[in-house]
Design a protein around this motif. Structure first.
Motif, PDB file in Angstrom:
ATOM      1  N   ASN A  70       1.035  -0.753  -0.430  1.00 32.01           N
ATOM      2  CA  ASN A  70      -0.153  -0.041   0.540  1.00 32.01           C
ATOM      3  C   ASN A  70       0.695   1.218  -0.537  1.00 32.01           C
ATOM      4  OD1 ASN A  70       1.007   0.072   2.476  1.00 32.01           O
ATOM      5  ND2 ASN A  70      -0.634  -0.123   3.700  1.00 32.01           N
ATOM      6  N   ASN A  71       2.139   1.182  -0.601  1.00 34.58           N
ATOM      7  CA  ASN A  71       2.754   2.120  -0.539  1.00 34.58           C
ATOM      8  C   ASN A  71       3.182   2.741   1.243  1.00 34.58           C
ATOM      9  OD1 ASN A  71       4.624   3.659  -2.437  1.00 34.58           O
ATOM     10  ND2 ASN A  71       3.335   5.463  -2.672  1.00 34.58           N
ATOM     11  N   SER A  72       2.851   2.005   1.684  1.00 31.28           N
ATOM     12  CA  SER A  72       3.374   2.743   3.279  1.00 31.28           C
ATOM     13  C   SER A  72       4.504   2.907   2.818  1.00 31.28           C
ATOM     14  CB  SER A  72       3.262   2.268   4.232  1.00 31.28           C
ATOM     15  OG  SER A  72       3.432   2.077   5.825  1.00 31.28           O
ATOM     16  N   ARG A  73       5.631   3.687   3.976  1.00 31.68           N
ATOM     17  CA  ARG A  73       6.733   3.640   4.375  1.00 31.68           C
ATOM     18  C   ARG A  73       7.420   3.709   5.522  1.00 31.68           C
ATOM     19  NH1 ARG A  73      10.124   4.684  -0.305  1.00 31.68           N
ATOM     20  NH2 ARG A  73       8.924   5.184  -1.982  1.00 31.68           N
ATOM     21  N   ASP A  74       6.312   3.198   6.729  1.00 23.54           N
ATOM     22  CA  ASP A  74       6.203   2.797   7.679  1.00 23.54           C
ATOM     23  C   ASP A  74       6.448   1.530   7.567  1.00 23.54           C
ATOM     24  OD1 ASP A  74       6.233   5.060   8.608  1.00 23.54           O
ATOM     25  OD2 ASP A  74       4.087   5.777   8.498  1.00 23.54           O
ATOM     26  N   VAL A  75       7.424   1.663   9.009  1.00 23.34           N
ATOM     27  CA  VAL A  75       7.399  -0.022   9.943  1.00 23.34           C
ATOM     28  C   VAL A  75       6.496  -0.339  11.188  1.00 23.34           C
ATOM     29  CG1 VAL A  75       9.912  -1.496  10.866  1.00 23.34           C
ATOM     30  CG2 VAL A  75      10.123  -0.246   8.521  1.00 23.34           C
ATOM     31  N   GLN A  76       5.710  -1.181  10.944  1.00 22.08           N
ATOM     32  CA  GLN A  76       5.300  -1.025  12.283  1.00 22.08           C
ATOM     33  C   GLN A  76       5.949  -2.143  12.829  1.00 22.08           C
ATOM     34  OE1 GLN A  76       2.058  -4.210  11.163  1.00 22.08           O
ATOM     35  NE2 GLN A  76       2.106  -3.430   8.738  1.00 22.08           N
ATOM     36  N   ALA A  77       5.558  -1.497  14.801  1.00 20.30           N
ATOM     37  CA  ALA A  77       5.933  -1.769  15.719  1.00 20.30           C
ATOM     38  C   ALA A  77       6.098  -3.233  15.909  1.00 20.30           C
ATOM     39  CB  ALA A  77       5.493  -1.402  17.025  1.00 20.30           C
ATOM     40  N   ASP A  78       5.114  -4.037  15.291  1.00 17.38           N
ATOM     41  CA  ASP A  78       5.515  -5.621  15.465  1.00 17.38           C
ATOM     42  C   ASP A  78       6.144  -6.065  14.253  1.00 17.38           C
ATOM     43  OD1 ASP A  78       2.917  -5.961  17.498  1.00 17.38           O
ATOM     44  OD2 ASP A  78       1.631  -6.430  16.161  1.00 17.38           O
ATOM     45  N   GLN A  79       6.457  -5.362  13.497  1.00 16.50           N
ATOM     46  CA  GLN A  79       7.018  -5.295  12.524  1.00 16.50           C
ATOM     47  C   GLN A  79       8.301  -5.828  12.769  1.00 16.50           C
ATOM     48  OE1 GLN A  79       5.938  -3.117   9.051  1.00 16.50           O
ATOM     49  NE2 GLN A  79       5.523  -5.273   7.739  1.00 16.50           N
ATOM     50  N   ARG A  80       8.894  -4.463  13.682  1.00 14.40           N
ATOM     51  CA  ARG A  80      10.410  -3.924  14.302  1.00 14.40           C
ATOM     52  C   ARG A  80      10.863  -5.420  15.334  1.00 14.40           C
ATOM     53  NH1 ARG A  80      12.774  -1.574  18.213  1.00 14.40           N
ATOM     54  NH2 ARG A  80      14.699  -0.260  18.144  1.00 14.40           N
ATOM     55  N   SER A  81       9.700  -5.596  16.171  1.00 12.15           N
ATOM     56  CA  SER A  81       9.849  -6.105  16.785  1.00 12.15           C
ATOM     57  C   SER A  81      10.145  -7.314  16.971  1.00 12.15           C
ATOM     58  CB  SER A  81       8.339  -6.807  18.096  1.00 12.15           C
ATOM     59  OG  SER A  81       7.987  -5.225  18.526  1.00 12.15           O
ATOM     60  N   ILE A  82      10.098  -8.243  15.316  1.00 10.90           N
ATOM     61  CA  ILE A  82      10.785 -10.109  14.636  1.00 10.90           C
ATOM     62  C   ILE A  82      11.773  -9.531  14.284  1.00 10.90           C
ATOM     63  CG2 ILE A  82      10.298 -10.849  12.854  1.00 10.90           C
ATOM     64  CD1 ILE A  82       8.246 -10.986  14.376  1.00 10.90           C
ATOM     65  N   SER A 113       6.276  -9.894   6.694  1.00 13.03           N
ATOM     66  CA  SER A 113       5.808  -9.570   5.133  1.00 13.03           C
ATOM     67  C   SER A 113       3.911  -9.951   5.182  1.00 13.03           C
ATOM     68  CB  SER A 113       5.666 -10.417   3.752  1.00 13.03           C
ATOM     69  OG  SER A 113       5.548 -11.909   4.448  1.00 13.03           O
ATOM     70  N   VAL A 114       4.064 -10.794   6.599  1.00 15.79           N
ATOM     71  CA  VAL A 114       2.389 -11.709   6.654  1.00 15.79           C
ATOM     72  C   VAL A 114       1.767 -10.270   7.753  1.00 15.79           C
ATOM     73  CG1 VAL A 114       1.205 -13.040   8.515  1.00 15.79           C
ATOM     74  CG2 VAL A 114       2.297 -14.161   6.669  1.00 15.79           C
ATOM     75  N   LEU A 115       2.191  -9.564   8.195  1.00 24.84           N
ATOM     76  CA  LEU A 115       2.421  -8.636   9.328  1.00 24.84           C
ATOM     77  C   LEU A 115       2.100  -7.252   8.720  1.00 24.84           C
ATOM     78  CD1 LEU A 115       4.636  -8.533  12.365  1.00 24.84           C
ATOM     79  CD2 LEU A 115       1.727  -9.065  11.959  1.00 24.84           C
ATOM     80  N   GLY A 116       2.573  -7.036   7.227  1.00 26.32           N
ATOM     81  CA  GLY A 116       2.583  -5.964   6.149  1.00 26.32           C
ATOM     82  C   GLY A 116       1.575  -5.971   5.021  1.00 26.32           C
ATOM     83  N   CYS A 117       1.493  -6.938   4.768  1.00 22.36           N
ATOM     84  CA  CYS A 117       1.116  -7.279   3.633  1.00 22.36           C
ATOM     85  C   CYS A 117      -0.115  -9.348   3.959  1.00 22.36           C
ATOM     86  CB  CYS A 117       1.613  -7.445   2.455  1.00 22.36           C
ATOM     87  SG  CYS A 117       1.023  -8.102   0.664  1.00 22.36           S
ATOM     88  N   PRO A 118      -1.479  -8.385   3.480  1.00 22.09           N
ATOM     89  CA  PRO A 118      -2.467  -9.870   3.027  1.00 22.09           C
ATOM     90  C   PRO A 118      -2.166 -11.246   2.106  1.00 22.09           C
ATOM     91  CG  PRO A 118      -3.674  -8.783   2.014  1.00 22.09           C
ATOM     92  CD  PRO A 118      -2.511  -7.807   2.740  1.00 22.09           C
ATOM     93  N   ASP A 119      -1.150 -10.914   1.135  1.00 22.41           N
ATOM     94  CA  ASP A 119      -0.756 -11.403  -0.501  1.00 22.41           C
ATOM     95  C   ASP A 119      -0.129 -12.600   0.381  1.00 22.41           C
ATOM     96  OD1 ASP A 119      -0.713 -12.285  -2.718  1.00 22.41           O
ATOM     97  OD2 ASP A 119       0.065 -10.512  -4.019  1.00 22.41           O
TER      98      ASP A 119
END
Length: 408
Positions: A146-158, A272-278
Motif C-alpha cells: 500500500n506504498n506505506s513507508r513506515d515499519v510497524q512496531a510489531d514488524q520491528r519486534s520481529i 510480510s504477513v504483518l504488512g501484507c495479506p497477499d
C-alpha cells in the motif's frame, strides 16, 4: 591460527570446471534446498547433481556480471528504483536505533550474574545482519502492498526477536562445540562454564518467546516457533553424518537450511504477513530469506578455509576440528577420494585436519562452494525483484552481493 593462509578473492568471474560436481535439483529454475529428507526419494549421483546445477544456472551468471552497480559494499549507488541511498546497513539502521538497548530491556533479570551472561553478546559489536534484512523486508513489503513507508512496531519486534533467537543459538552452539572465542572475545561457556551458558541461552530464548507472544498474531507465532524446531533438528543433523557420499550434500544443505537459513526465511515471512495479506508476497519474502541464508552459510564455510582468525573473530579451520564436512570439503572429496575415509571418521586421527585442509586448498572446493552460493544469491535477487521497486527492495538486492563478497 592467526595468519591468513590463502588470500584468495571471490570478486572475479569464475565458472565450475566440467569435471567438478555440484549439488542441484532437477526441474527447478533456482538453487536446490532445503532438500528432502534422505528417505523421501531417490538419491541423485554427483554426476547428475552437477548436470542439474549447470543446466539450471547458465553461463550468464558470471560473478563479474552479477555484481550490483557498486564495486564496494558501502558506497552510494543508484538503485533500480531510481532513488539514491547509502549502503543497506545505513538504510536498515534507521529503524533499528537502540536495537541492543531494547533487547536488553526484554531480558528482565534480577540475578546479576545471569543478567551479565544473557547480555554478553548484545554489546553492539555484532553485524546485526538478520535485523537489517528483517526491517528492509518489512519496508519493501509495506511499500509493495500500500506504498506505506513506515515499519510497524510489531514488524520491528520481529527484528529484535530474530536477533535474540540467533544469539541464543550461538550460546548453545558454543557449548556443544566447546568453543573458546566468538566475536573477538571469550565465549560465555569459557567464562561462566557450560551449565550456566546453557541456562543463559535458554533465558534469551524464553525472553524472545514472550516478546513473540505479545505480538498476538497466531500465524506469526507459528512461523517463528518453526525456527526453534529447525535449529534443534539442524543441530542433530550436524551431529550425524552420511556413509553414502551421494547423500552427503543433501544432508549438508538440509542442515544449512535448518541451522542458518530458516531463521532468516521465516523472519522475512513473518514481517510480510504483518504488512501484507497477499500469500504470494509471503512466499517471495520466504524464498528471498531462504536463499540468502543458505548463501550466507556457504560463504561462512568458505571463510573457514580462506580467512584469518583475527579477521573472523573466532578460530578458523574450526569445522574440520569439530569433525564437520562442509561444502569445500565435500567438493574437494570428488577430486581426492581418499578424503572419504577421513570424513567418515570425522577427521579424528592425528594429521587428518591438516591433510584435509591441504586437499581443500589444492582442489576447487572453495571455488565450487562460492559458485553455489552465487547461484543462491541469484535466486534471492530473482525473487525479491518481483516486488514493487523501492530503495529497500534494492537494498535487499545489494545485500546479496555483500553476502558473497564479505570477508568476515
Amino acid at each position: 591460527m592467526a595468519s591468513c593462509r590463502w588470500p584468495w578473492r571471490r570478486c572475479y568471474s569464475w565458472r565450475p570446471a566440467a569435471r567438478s560436481p555440484g549439488p542441484g535439483s532437477p526441474g527447478r529454475t533456482g538453487p536446490p534446498g532445503p532438500p528432502a529428507a534422505a528417505d523421501g526419494g531417490v538419491q541423485m549421483s554427483y554426476s547428475n547433481l552437477v548436470k542439474s546445477l549447470t543446466s539450471a544456472f547458465s553461463n550468464r551468471y558470471s560473478m563479474s556480471r552479477f555484481h550490483h552497480t557498486t564495486s564496494a559494499a558501502c558506497c552510494c549507488s543508484k538503485t533500480r528504483s531510481g532513488e539514491k541511498y547509502t549502503d543497506p546497513f545505513k538504510l536498515g539502521w534507521r529503524d533499528l536505533k537502540d536495537l541492543y538497548e531494547d533487547i536488553r530491556k526484554e531480558l528482565v533479570i534480577s540475578t546479576t550474574e545471569l543478567k551479565e551472561m544473557s547480555e554478553y553478546y548484545f554489546d553492539g559489536k555484532g553485524k546485526a545482519f538478520r535485523p537489517i534484512i528483517v526491517v528492509l523486508m518489512a519496508r519493501a513489503c509495506n511499500i509493495h502492498h500500500n506504498n506505506s513507508r513506515d515499519v510497524q512496531a510489531d514488524q520491528r519486534s520481529i527484528a529484535l526477536i530474530a536477533e535474540m533467537i540467533h544469539t541464543a543459538s550461538l550460546v548453545h552452539d558454543d557449548v556443544i562445540d566447546d568453543a573458546s572465542s566468538r566475536r573477538g572475545k571469550h565465549t560465555v561457556n569459557k567464562i561462566w562454564g557450560e551449565k550456566k551458558a546453557v541456562l543463559a541461552g535458554d533465558l534469551i530464548l524464553s525472553a524472545a518467546s514472550i516478546a513473540l507472544a505479545r505480538i498476538g498474531n497466531t500465524t506469526v507465532i507459528s512461523i517463528l516457533t518453526q525456527v526453534i524446531e529447525d535449529l534443534v533438528r539442524g543441530e542433530f543433523l550436524q551431529l550425524g553424518s552420511k556413509e553414502n557420499e551421494n547423500e552427503r550434500f543433501a544432508h549438508y544443505l538440509e542442515k544449512t537450511f535448518k541451522k542458518t537459513a530458516s531463521l532468516i526465511a521465516n523472519s522475512c515471512k513473518a514481517v510480510s504477513v504483518l504488512g501484507c495479506p497477499d500469500p504470494v508476497v509471503h512466499e517471495i519474502a520466504y524464498q528471498y530469506g531462504k536463499n540468502v541464508g543458505i548463501a550466507f552459510q556457504l560463504i561462512d564455510d568458505v571463510l573457514d578455509f580462506t580467512s584469518c582468525s583475527d579477521r573472523m573473530g573466532k578460530p578458523t579451520s574450526a569445522d574440520l576440528k569439530l569433525g564437520l564436512a562442509t561444502g569445500p570439503v565435500l567438493f574437494a572429496c570428488q577430486q581426492f577420494p581418499e578424503m572419504n575415509a577421513m570424513i567418515m571418521r570425522r577427521f579424528s586421527l592425528p594429521g587428518d585436519v591438516d591433510r584435509a585442509q591441504q586437499y581443500v586448498l589444492q582442489s576447487d572446493g572453495v571455488q565450487q562452494t562460492t559458485y553455489l552460493a552465487q547461484q543462491y544469491c541469484h535466486e534471492a535477487v530473482r525473487e525479491i525483484s518481483k516486488l514493487r521497486p523501492s530503495p529497500e527492495r534494492d537494498a535487499l538486492i545489494q545485500l546479496s552481493e555483500i553476502v558473497l563478497t564479505r570477508d568476515k
